[in-house]
Motif scaffolding. Structure first.
Motif, PDB file in Angstrom:
ATOM      1  N   PRO A   1     -12.196  38.193  81.490  1.00 27.68           N
ATOM      2  CA  PRO A   1     -13.401  37.540  82.020  1.00 27.68           C
ATOM      3  C   PRO A   1     -13.284  37.178  83.503  1.00 27.68           C
ATOM      4  CG  PRO A   1     -12.907  36.692  79.847  1.00 27.68           C
ATOM      5  CD  PRO A   1     -11.759  37.585  80.225  1.00 27.68           C
ATOM      6  N   GLU A   2     -12.091  36.867  83.955  1.00 28.62           N
ATOM      7  CA  GLU A   2     -11.911  36.515  85.367  1.00 28.62           C
ATOM      8  C   GLU A   2     -12.020  37.712  86.297  1.00 28.62           C
ATOM      9  OE1 GLU A   2      -9.891  35.740  82.810  1.00 28.62           O
ATOM     10  OE2 GLU A   2      -7.775  35.775  83.429  1.00 28.62           O
ATOM     11  N   ASP A   3     -12.136  38.907  85.753  1.00 31.03           N
ATOM     12  CA  ASP A   3     -12.387  40.088  86.578  1.00 31.03           C
ATOM     13  C   ASP A   3     -13.877  40.248  86.898  1.00 31.03           C
ATOM     14  OD1 ASP A   3      -9.947  41.811  84.615  1.00 31.03           O
ATOM     15  OD2 ASP A   3      -9.677  41.015  86.642  1.00 31.03           O
ATOM     16  N   THR A   4     -14.703  39.417  86.311  1.00 30.87           N
ATOM     17  CA  THR A   4     -16.140  39.482  86.566  1.00 30.87           C
ATOM     18  C   THR A   4     -16.442  39.218  88.035  1.00 30.87           C
ATOM     19  OG1 THR A   4     -16.732  38.811  84.321  1.00 30.87           O
ATOM     20  CG2 THR A   4     -18.365  38.418  86.044  1.00 30.87           C
ATOM     21  N   ALA A   5     -17.146  40.166  88.660  1.00 29.80           N
ATOM     22  CA  ALA A   5     -17.450  40.058  90.088  1.00 29.80           C
ATOM     23  C   ALA A   5     -18.286  41.264  90.500  1.00 29.80           C
ATOM     24  CB  ALA A   5     -16.166  40.034  90.914  1.00 29.80           C
ATOM     25  N   VAL A   6     -18.793  41.209  91.713  1.00 30.21           N
ATOM     26  CA  VAL A   6     -19.348  42.398  92.351  1.00 30.21           C
ATOM     27  C   VAL A   6     -18.191  43.098  93.055  1.00 30.21           C
ATOM     28  CG1 VAL A   6     -20.940  43.305  94.066  1.00 30.21           C
ATOM     29  CG2 VAL A   6     -21.605  41.347  92.642  1.00 30.21           C
ATOM     30  N   TYR A   7     -18.043  44.373  92.777  1.00 28.00           N
ATOM     31  CA  TYR A   7     -16.947  45.161  93.346  1.00 28.00           C
ATOM     32  C   TYR A   7     -17.483  46.024  94.474  1.00 28.00           C
ATOM     33  CZ  TYR A   7     -13.700  43.747  89.723  1.00 28.00           C
ATOM     34  OH  TYR A   7     -12.868  43.007  88.918  1.00 28.00           O
ATOM     35  N   TYR A   8     -16.793  45.982  95.592  1.00 28.36           N
ATOM     36  CA  TYR A   8     -17.179  46.721  96.781  1.00 28.36           C
ATOM     37  C   TYR A   8     -16.100  47.714  97.175  1.00 28.36           C
ATOM     38  CZ  TYR A   8     -20.453  42.833  97.462  1.00 28.36           C
ATOM     39  OH  TYR A   8     -21.450  41.890  97.302  1.00 28.36           O
TER      40      TYR A   8
ATOM     41  N   TRP B   1     -18.602  49.539 104.521  1.00 24.95           N
ATOM     42  CA  TRP B   1     -18.674  48.923 103.196  1.00 24.95           C
ATOM     43  C   TRP B   1     -19.807  49.529 102.382  1.00 24.95           C
ATOM     44  CZ3 TRP B   1     -15.335  45.166 101.398  1.00 24.95           C
ATOM     45  CH2 TRP B   1     -14.431  44.672 102.336  1.00 24.95           C
ATOM     46  N   GLY B   2     -19.561  49.633 101.083  1.00 21.72           N
ATOM     47  CA  GLY B   2     -20.603  50.027 100.148  1.00 21.72           C
ATOM     48  C   GLY B   2     -21.430  48.831  99.720  1.00 21.72           C
ATOM     49  N   GLN B   3     -22.407  49.081  98.854  1.00 21.40           N
ATOM     50  CA  GLN B   3     -23.354  48.041  98.479  1.00 21.40           C
ATOM     51  C   GLN B   3     -22.871  47.183  97.322  1.00 21.40           C
ATOM     52  OE1 GLN B   3     -23.338  50.936  97.190  1.00 21.40           O
ATOM     53  NE2 GLN B   3     -23.999  50.709  95.070  1.00 21.40           N
ATOM     54  N   GLY B   4     -21.846  47.579  96.629  1.00 24.31           N
ATOM     55  CA  GLY B   4     -21.315  46.801  95.520  1.00 24.31           C
ATOM     56  C   GLY B   4     -21.878  47.212  94.174  1.00 24.31           C
ATOM     57  N   THR B   5     -21.059  47.024  93.160  1.00 19.21           N
ATOM     58  CA  THR B   5     -21.476  47.281  91.781  1.00 19.21           C
ATOM     59  C   THR B   5     -20.960  46.129  90.916  1.00 19.21           C
ATOM     60  OG1 THR B   5     -21.467  48.921  89.987  1.00 19.21           O
ATOM     61  CG2 THR B   5     -19.450  48.742  91.278  1.00 19.21           C
ATOM     62  N   LEU B   6     -21.800  45.625  90.029  1.00 18.12           N
ATOM     63  CA  LEU B   6     -21.468  44.431  89.270  1.00 18.12           C
ATOM     64  C   LEU B   6     -20.678  44.780  88.007  1.00 18.12           C
ATOM     65  CD1 LEU B   6     -21.794  41.383  88.716  1.00 18.12           C
ATOM     66  CD2 LEU B   6     -23.975  41.925  87.593  1.00 18.12           C
ATOM     67  N   VAL B   7     -19.569  44.092  87.851  1.00 21.04           N
ATOM     68  CA  VAL B   7     -18.755  44.189  86.635  1.00 21.04           C
ATOM     69  C   VAL B   7     -18.792  42.836  85.943  1.00 21.04           C
ATOM     70  CG1 VAL B   7     -16.426  44.499  85.735  1.00 21.04           C
ATOM     71  CG2 VAL B   7     -17.267  45.982  87.576  1.00 21.04           C
ATOM     72  N   THR B   8     -19.194  42.842  84.685  1.00 23.14           N
ATOM     73  CA  THR B   8     -19.244  41.621  83.899  1.00 23.14           C
ATOM     74  C   THR B   8     -18.382  41.804  82.660  1.00 23.14           C
ATOM     75  OG1 THR B   8     -21.512  41.167  84.644  1.00 23.14           O
ATOM     76  CG2 THR B   8     -20.714  39.945  82.726  1.00 23.14           C
ATOM     77  N   VAL B   9     -17.408  40.921  82.495  1.00 22.49           N
ATOM     78  CA  VAL B   9     -16.500  40.990  81.352  1.00 22.49           C
ATOM     79  C   VAL B   9     -16.764  39.783  80.468  1.00 22.49           C
ATOM     80  CG1 VAL B   9     -14.119  41.196  80.594  1.00 22.49           C
ATOM     81  CG2 VAL B   9     -14.803  42.127  82.813  1.00 22.49           C
ATOM     82  N   SER B  10     -17.179  40.052  79.254  1.00 23.96           N
ATOM     83  CA  SER B  10     -17.492  38.969  78.320  1.00 23.96           C
ATOM     84  C   SER B  10     -16.276  38.635  77.462  1.00 23.96           C
ATOM     85  CB  SER B  10     -18.655  39.369  77.423  1.00 23.96           C
ATOM     86  OG  SER B  10     -18.314  40.486  76.637  1.00 23.96           O
ATOM     87  N   SER B  11     -16.177  37.364  77.099  1.00 21.84           N
ATOM     88  CA  SER B  11     -15.016  36.928  76.297  1.00 21.84           C
ATOM     89  C   SER B  11     -15.293  37.040  74.805  1.00 21.84           C
ATOM     90  CB  SER B  11     -14.681  35.478  76.654  1.00 21.84           C
ATOM     91  OG  SER B  11     -15.799  34.655  76.428  1.00 21.84           O
TER      92      SER B  11
END
Length: 121
Positions: free
Chosen positions: A87-94, A111-121
């Motif tokens: 879950p702590e890996d949840t972030a926008v990745y660039y 820089w790129g625009q970012g992609t969202l990663v959401t990790v659920s517990s």
């Protein structure tokens, strides 16, 4: 120069995702590539970086052994394979391009625009 990140999404803890970053407008093999992430309310932090040839890599301690950065210079693309996600890996990745595989944002020019990663517990 354009960096287009993709591959983010929602995944359960323990799962995997592979991010891609397609580059255009630059001589890709001459640039080191990095991945950074930014969670809400926090500063952007280093994740991984790779040299232009792909022969050298660097990782943040928090992702060592779980994430792998790679690149395909024929496809002008850099990848981030993320396993055992938490879950702590949840972030926008660039993704970013720079002159060397630095571990700080100031070392990168594009820089790129970012992609969202959401990790659920």
């Amino acid at each position: 120069v354009q960096l287009q990140a993709s591959g983010g999404g929602l995944v359960q803890a323990g799962g995997s995702l592979r991010l891609s970053c397609a580059a255009s407008g630059l001589t890709f093999r001459r640039y080191a590539m990095g991945w950074f992430r930014q969670a809400p309310g926090l500063e952007r932090e280093f994740v991984a970086a790779i040299s232009g040839s792909g022969g050298s890599t660097r990782y943040a301690d928090s992702v060592k052994g779980r994430f792998t950065i790679s690149r395909d210079n024929a496809k002008n693309t850099v990848y981030l394979q993320m396993n055992s996600l938490k879950p702590e890996d949840t972030a926008v990745y660039y993704c970013a391009a720079g002159s060397s595989y630095y571990d700080r944002p100031s070392g990168y020019n594009y820089w790129g625009q970012g992609t969202l990663v959401t990790v659920s517990s």
